[in-house]
Design a protein around this motif. Sequence first.
Motif, PDB file in Angstrom:
ATOM      1  N   GLY A 128       0.780  -1.228   0.000  1.00  0.00           N
ATOM      2  CA  GLY A 128       0.000   0.000   0.000  1.00  0.00           C
ATOM      3  C   GLY A 128       0.812   1.278   0.000  1.00  0.00           C
ATOM      4  N   LYS A 129       2.119   1.182  -0.206  1.00  0.00           N
ATOM      5  CA  LYS A 129       2.991   2.363  -0.199  1.00  0.00           C
ATOM      6  C   LYS A 129       3.232   2.812  -1.638  1.00  0.00           C
ATOM      7  CE  LYS A 129       5.202   0.731   4.055  1.00  0.00           C
ATOM      8  NZ  LYS A 129       6.469   0.328   4.718  1.00  0.00           N
ATOM      9  N   THR A 130       2.178   3.303  -2.269  1.00  0.00           N
ATOM     10  CA  THR A 130       2.237   3.596  -3.700  1.00  0.00           C
ATOM     11  C   THR A 130       3.153   4.775  -4.029  1.00  0.00           C
ATOM     12  OG1 THR A 130       0.216   4.902  -3.425  1.00  0.00           O
ATOM     13  CG2 THR A 130      -0.038   2.647  -4.177  1.00  0.00           C
ATOM     14  N   LYS A 131       3.101   5.827  -3.233  1.00  0.00           N
ATOM     15  CA  LYS A 131       3.932   7.001  -3.515  1.00  0.00           C
ATOM     16  C   LYS A 131       5.413   6.658  -3.411  1.00  0.00           C
ATOM     17  CE  LYS A 131       0.587  10.541  -2.143  1.00  0.00           C
ATOM     18  NZ  LYS A 131       0.315  11.706  -1.255  1.00  0.00           N
ATOM     19  N   GLN A 132       5.770   5.891  -2.391  1.00  0.00           N
ATOM     20  CA  GLN A 132       7.164   5.494  -2.231  1.00  0.00           C
ATOM     21  C   GLN A 132       7.605   4.590  -3.377  1.00  0.00           C
ATOM     22  OE1 GLN A 132       7.980   3.610   1.532  1.00  0.00           O
ATOM     23  NE2 GLN A 132      10.157   3.291   1.076  1.00  0.00           N
ATOM     24  N   ALA A 133       6.722   3.698  -3.790  1.00  0.00           N
ATOM     25  CA  ALA A 133       7.044   2.799  -4.901  1.00  0.00           C
ATOM     26  C   ALA A 133       7.290   3.587  -6.184  1.00  0.00           C
ATOM     27  CB  ALA A 133       5.908   1.800  -5.108  1.00  0.00           C
ATOM     28  N   LEU A 134       6.419   4.546  -6.469  1.00  0.00           N
ATOM     29  CA  LEU A 134       6.559   5.333  -7.694  1.00  0.00           C
ATOM     30  C   LEU A 134       7.817   6.192  -7.655  1.00  0.00           C
ATOM     31  CD1 LEU A 134       5.222   5.954 -10.386  1.00  0.00           C
ATOM     32  CD2 LEU A 134       3.939   7.787  -9.269  1.00  0.00           C
ATOM     33  N   TYR A 135       8.127   6.738  -6.499  1.00  0.00           N
ATOM     34  CA  TYR A 135       9.331   7.562  -6.361  1.00  0.00           C
ATOM     35  C   TYR A 135      10.585   6.735  -6.643  1.00  0.00           C
ATOM     36  CZ  TYR A 135      13.063  10.253  -4.161  1.00  0.00           C
ATOM     37  OH  TYR A 135      14.243  10.918  -3.915  1.00  0.00           O
ATOM     38  N   ILE A 136      10.649   5.544  -6.071  1.00  0.00           N
ATOM     39  CA  ILE A 136      11.817   4.676  -6.259  1.00  0.00           C
ATOM     40  C   ILE A 136      11.967   4.288  -7.727  1.00  0.00           C
ATOM     41  CG2 ILE A 136      12.671   2.338  -5.790  1.00  0.00           C
ATOM     42  CD1 ILE A 136      11.649   2.700  -2.923  1.00  0.00           C
ATOM     43  N   LEU A 137      10.866   3.991  -8.372  1.00  0.00           N
ATOM     44  CA  LEU A 137      10.915   3.608  -9.784  1.00  0.00           C
ATOM     45  C   LEU A 137      11.400   4.757 -10.656  1.00  0.00           C
ATOM     46  CD1 LEU A 137       7.533   1.664  -9.918  1.00  0.00           C
ATOM     47  CD2 LEU A 137       9.780   0.655 -10.323  1.00  0.00           C
ATOM     48  N   ARG A 138      10.884   5.941 -10.413  1.00  0.00           N
ATOM     49  CA  ARG A 138      11.238   7.084 -11.253  1.00  0.00           C
ATOM     50  C   ARG A 138      12.647   7.591 -10.996  1.00  0.00           C
ATOM     51  NH1 ARG A 138       5.517  10.551 -11.339  1.00  0.00           N
ATOM     52  NH2 ARG A 138       4.563   9.342 -13.042  1.00  0.00           N
ATOM     53  N   GLU A 139      13.183   7.304  -9.817  1.00  0.00           N
ATOM     54  CA  GLU A 139      14.542   7.730  -9.499  1.00  0.00           C
ATOM     55  C   GLU A 139      15.594   6.814 -10.118  1.00  0.00           C
ATOM     56  OE1 GLU A 139      15.919  10.454  -7.579  1.00  0.00           O
ATOM     57  OE2 GLU A 139      13.952  11.134  -8.259  1.00  0.00           O
ATOM     58  N   ASN A 140      15.183   5.646 -10.568  1.00  0.00           N
ATOM     59  CA  ASN A 140      16.138   4.721 -11.170  1.00  0.00           C
ATOM     60  C   ASN A 140      16.602   5.250 -12.522  1.00  0.00           C
ATOM     61  OD1 ASN A 140      16.935   2.166 -12.840  1.00  0.00           O
ATOM     62  ND2 ASN A 140      16.880   1.470 -10.717  1.00  0.00           N
ATOM     63  N   SER A 141      17.884   5.111 -12.782  1.00  0.00           N
ATOM     64  CA  SER A 141      18.449   5.657 -14.021  1.00  0.00           C
ATOM     65  C   SER A 141      17.957   4.926 -15.267  1.00  0.00           C
ATOM     66  CB  SER A 141      19.979   5.600 -13.959  1.00  0.00           C
ATOM     67  OG  SER A 141      20.432   4.279 -13.716  1.00  0.00           O
ATOM     68  N   ALA A 196      14.742   4.042 -15.631  1.00  0.00           N
ATOM     69  CA  ALA A 196      13.285   4.114 -15.474  1.00  0.00           C
ATOM     70  C   ALA A 196      12.525   4.090 -16.792  1.00  0.00           C
ATOM     71  CB  ALA A 196      12.910   5.365 -14.682  1.00  0.00           C
ATOM     72  N   LEU A 197      13.108   4.684 -17.835  1.00  0.00           N
ATOM     73  CA  LEU A 197      12.417   4.753 -19.123  1.00  0.00           C
ATOM     74  C   LEU A 197      13.020   3.822 -20.167  1.00  0.00           C
ATOM     75  CD1 LEU A 197      11.848   8.616 -19.393  1.00  0.00           C
ATOM     76  CD2 LEU A 197      10.241   6.855 -18.623  1.00  0.00           C
ATOM     77  N   ASP A 198      13.918   2.939 -19.724  1.00  0.00           N
ATOM     78  CA  ASP A 198      14.604   2.053 -20.667  1.00  0.00           C
ATOM     79  C   ASP A 198      14.447   0.574 -20.350  1.00  0.00           C
ATOM     80  OD1 ASP A 198      15.781   4.232 -22.153  1.00  0.00           O
ATOM     81  OD2 ASP A 198      17.124   4.520 -20.450  1.00  0.00           O
ATOM     82  N   ASP A 199      13.971   0.250 -19.163  1.00  0.00           N
ATOM     83  CA  ASP A 199      13.850  -1.145 -18.759  1.00  0.00           C
ATOM     84  C   ASP A 199      12.379  -1.557 -18.774  1.00  0.00           C
ATOM     85  OD1 ASP A 199      15.309  -3.547 -17.217  1.00  0.00           O
ATOM     86  OD2 ASP A 199      13.359  -3.174 -16.278  1.00  0.00           O
ATOM     87  N   PRO A 200      12.031  -2.646 -19.460  1.00  0.00           N
ATOM     88  CA  PRO A 200      10.612  -3.017 -19.586  1.00  0.00           C
ATOM     89  C   PRO A 200       9.940  -3.368 -18.263  1.00  0.00           C
ATOM     90  CG  PRO A 200      12.041  -4.740 -20.472  1.00  0.00           C
ATOM     91  CD  PRO A 200      12.908  -3.553 -20.222  1.00  0.00           C
ATOM     92  N   LEU A 201      10.682  -3.994 -17.336  1.00  0.00           N
ATOM     93  CA  LEU A 201      10.085  -4.321 -16.042  1.00  0.00           C
ATOM     94  C   LEU A 201       9.824  -3.068 -15.216  1.00  0.00           C
ATOM     95  CD1 LEU A 201      11.904  -7.563 -14.816  1.00  0.00           C
ATOM     96  CD2 LEU A 201       9.548  -7.314 -15.593  1.00  0.00           C
ATOM     97  N   LEU A 202      10.773  -2.135 -15.235  1.00  0.00           N
ATOM     98  CA  LEU A 202      10.573  -0.876 -14.520  1.00  0.00           C
ATOM     99  C   LEU A 202       9.387  -0.108 -15.100  1.00  0.00           C
ATOM    100  CD1 LEU A 202      14.245   0.389 -14.048  1.00  0.00           C
ATOM    101  CD2 LEU A 202      12.684  -0.349 -12.252  1.00  0.00           C
ATOM    102  N   LEU A 203       9.290  -0.098 -16.409  1.00  0.00           N
ATOM    103  CA  LEU A 203       8.181   0.598 -17.060  1.00  0.00           C
ATOM    104  C   LEU A 203       6.841  -0.049 -16.719  1.00  0.00           C
ATOM    105  CD1 LEU A 203       9.895   1.155 -20.512  1.00  0.00           C
ATOM    106  CD2 LEU A 203       9.010   2.984 -19.057  1.00  0.00           C
ATOM    107  N   ALA A 204       6.800  -1.373 -16.776  1.00  0.00           N
ATOM    108  CA  ALA A 204       5.550  -2.073 -16.476  1.00  0.00           C
ATOM    109  C   ALA A 204       5.140  -1.861 -15.023  1.00  0.00           C
ATOM    110  CB  ALA A 204       5.701  -3.562 -16.772  1.00  0.00           C
ATOM    111  N   THR A 205       6.117  -1.877 -14.122  1.00  0.00           N
ATOM    112  CA  THR A 205       5.798  -1.680 -12.706  1.00  0.00           C
ATOM    113  C   THR A 205       5.327  -0.252 -12.452  1.00  0.00           C
ATOM    114  OG1 THR A 205       7.530  -3.300 -12.181  1.00  0.00           O
ATOM    115  CG2 THR A 205       6.643  -2.022 -10.355  1.00  0.00           C
ATOM    116  N   GLN A 206       5.925   0.712 -13.149  1.00  0.00           N
ATOM    117  CA  GLN A 206       5.401   2.081 -13.062  1.00  0.00           C
ATOM    118  C   GLN A 206       3.955   2.128 -13.537  1.00  0.00           C
ATOM    119  OE1 GLN A 206       8.218   5.393 -14.357  1.00  0.00           O
ATOM    120  NE2 GLN A 206       9.432   3.601 -14.936  1.00  0.00           N
ATOM    121  N   GLY A 207       3.675   1.367 -14.592  1.00  0.00           N
ATOM    122  CA  GLY A 207       2.303   1.297 -15.079  1.00  0.00           C
ATOM    123  C   GLY A 207       1.360   0.741 -14.023  1.00  0.00           C
TER     124      GLY A 207
END
Length: 249
Positions: free
Chosen positions: A132-145, A147-158
């Motif tokens: 249930g920690k959605t904001k923290q999850a999204l922050y961690i995903l977007r901070e990853n270098s 974030a826009l190049d890895d399919p798993l990171l993109l799908a999890t952001q989705g």
Amino acid sequence: MQRIQFDPEIIYVQKIYFFMFLATLTALSCAIIFWLLGLFFALLVLGIGLSVSYIAMLTKKTFSPPSKALTAQRMAHEISQDTRPVSIARFACQLYYYFHEPTQAISLLEKFLPSQDPLLCTTLADILLKEGKTKQALYILRENSFALDDPLLLATQGHVLLHIGKIREAANMYERSLLIAKQNGFPSSGAHWFTRKLLTLSYMASIHHTLADCYCLLEDLPSAKQQYRAGNLLLFDLSLWRHSIVRSL
């Protein structure tokens, strides 16, 4: 006793291996019947056996995990000899799913988060989302270098964006995830090549289906049908085929 809730992608791999086990038994029986009674009866046994095996796979919904004691021994042995990101991610998943220790799993992953490894980041974000920690999850995903190049990171952001109701943004993430996955594939999970292939097909099918859900919510039904169909064609198990949005969404 609390039941372990596996992700659908993992269930699919387990179901395929279950079918292969039953199909192997069928093939052995077929060989024996061929030797004893001839080709006609061997083919009859083969057809019936494969049909029963497939139906059994369709109806199989749960799988019993190894005992906690055995899992703990394996975890201790692996983590003492292998500190690769894939091993850390697997260790954290076992802590979370097998032993129901979310705090320890999150703490372990956060310790290795500076490595910027996509699999570690995805695993952590997925656990945070489930907690249930959605904001923290999204922050961690977007901070990853990546974030826009890895399919798993993109799908999890989705997944996170869909969870908080940002449907259009979620759809964009799924679309980009599929595009990159088709070009470069998913990052290695350290599993056997056949298991990796099954996981790739399962993850891509899941992304297609979730993207279709987004299109349904956006009232783009032709695109939704196209994505449902694309996901279904990747799955051997008809019980996992999707044709409409799930009610939980």
